[in-house]
Write a protein that holds these residues in place. Structure first.
Motif, PDB file in Angstrom:
ATOM      1  N   UNK A 139       5.377  10.174  -0.906  1.00 32.20           N
ATOM      2  CA  UNK A 139       4.648   8.912  -0.890  1.00 32.20           C
ATOM      3  C   UNK A 139       5.647   7.771  -0.755  1.00 32.20           C
ATOM      4  N   UNK A 140       5.316   6.811   0.114  1.00 29.25           N
ATOM      5  CA  UNK A 140       6.116   5.593   0.258  1.00 29.25           C
ATOM      6  C   UNK A 140       5.182   4.403   0.096  1.00 29.25           C
ATOM      7  N   UNK A 141       5.632   3.399  -0.647  1.00 36.87           N
ATOM      8  CA  UNK A 141       4.882   2.157  -0.825  1.00 36.87           C
ATOM      9  C   UNK A 141       5.496   1.132   0.124  1.00 36.87           C
ATOM     10  N   UNK A 142       4.668   0.600   1.041  1.00 39.54           N
ATOM     11  CA  UNK A 142       5.147  -0.322   2.064  1.00 39.54           C
ATOM     12  C   UNK A 142       4.581  -1.721   1.856  1.00 39.54           C
ATOM     13  N   UNK A 143       5.412  -2.722   2.147  1.00 37.50           N
ATOM     14  CA  UNK A 143       4.979  -4.121   2.083  1.00 37.50           C
ATOM     15  C   UNK A 143       5.581  -4.892   3.252  1.00 37.50           C
ATOM     16  N   UNK A 149       0.829  -1.208   0.000  1.00 38.64           N
ATOM     17  CA  UNK A 149       0.000   0.000   0.000  1.00 38.64           C
ATOM     18  C   UNK A 149       0.860   1.253   0.000  1.00 38.64           C
ATOM     19  N   UNK A 150       0.278   2.328  -0.547  1.00 39.85           N
ATOM     20  CA  UNK A 150       0.938   3.620  -0.541  1.00 39.85           C
ATOM     21  C   UNK A 150       0.486   4.427   0.672  1.00 39.85           C
ATOM     22  N   UNK A 151       1.432   5.101   1.300  1.00 34.46           N
ATOM     23  CA  UNK A 151       1.187   5.981   2.442  1.00 34.46           C
ATOM     24  C   UNK A 151       1.863   7.308   2.136  1.00 34.46           C
ATOM     25  N   UNK A 152       1.199   8.402   2.462  1.00 35.71           N
ATOM     26  CA  UNK A 152       1.759   9.693   2.071  1.00 35.71           C
ATOM     27  C   UNK A 152       1.719  10.726   3.184  1.00 35.71           C
ATOM     28  N   UNK A 153       2.588  11.709   3.028  1.00 32.69           N
ATOM     29  CA  UNK A 153       2.620  12.877   3.893  1.00 32.69           C
ATOM     30  C   UNK A 153       2.376  14.107   3.037  1.00 32.69           C
ATOM     31  N   UNK A 154       1.429  14.924   3.445  1.00 29.66           N
ATOM     32  CA  UNK A 154       1.141  16.182   2.775  1.00 29.66           C
ATOM     33  C   UNK A 154       1.882  17.272   3.548  1.00 29.66           C
ATOM     34  N   UNK A 155       2.932  17.811   2.946  1.00 31.05           N
ATOM     35  CA  UNK A 155       3.801  18.784   3.595  1.00 31.05           C
ATOM     36  C   UNK A 155       3.375  20.230   3.335  1.00 31.05           C
ATOM     37  N   UNK A 156       2.291  20.462   2.623  1.00 27.19           N
ATOM     38  CA  UNK A 156       1.941  21.821   2.168  1.00 27.19           C
ATOM     39  C   UNK A 156       1.850  22.838   3.298  1.00 27.19           C
TER      40      UNK A 156
END
Length: 135
Positions: free
Chosen positions: A98-102, A58-65
């Motif tokens: 975005x980082x994709x983790x498994x 799955x992809x997990x993200x951080x919104x730094x705006x």
């Protein structure tokens, strides 16, 4: 005694749900796989992502705006607290990472730390916790 229905009106994400006032059942809303980084990010105060199954990628993200205040992301690096949780790949835009983790071990929690450098020469770090649970 007649049944009297009392309910509380809850608003969440522009949706309305009637929840009985007498209900002892907790309503749990999933935590997002996207987290808004606060204006002043801190590595010692991790945020939390939604959990994942060990078999999911799955992809997990951080919104730094909010933290960037008009600046833009130039580079993004990720560090994971344990090698059982694996970074498949990562990407970034000018305001989000975005980082994709498994993988990951069942019932374990991990800390994932993102370090970014901006066009303005700033370096920011933010940690996020993720728990591995079976679906």
């Amino acid at each position: 005694m007649p049944f009297i229905s009392r309910s509380l009106l809850l608003k969440r994400e522009s949706r309305e749900q009637n929840v009985p006032a007498y209900s002892r059942e907790a309503r749990v809303y999933p935590i997002s796989r996207t987290v808004l980084v606060p204006k002043y990010p801190r590595i010692d105060m991790p945020l939390s992502w939604a959990s994942k199954d060990p078999d999911e990628l799955l992809d997990y993200s951080l919104n730094w705006s909010q933290a960037l205040s008009g600046d833009t992301i130039v580079t993004s690096d990720w560090a994971i607290s344990d090698s059982a949780l694996v970074e498949n790949h990562s990407t970034n835009t000018s305001t989000a990472t975005v980082i994709w983790l498994e993988d990951g071990a069942l019932n374990q929690s991990y800390t994932v730390t993102n370090t970014i450098e901006t066009a303005g020469g700033r370096t920011y770090q933010q940690s996020v916790n993720i728990r591995i649970l079976s679906n």
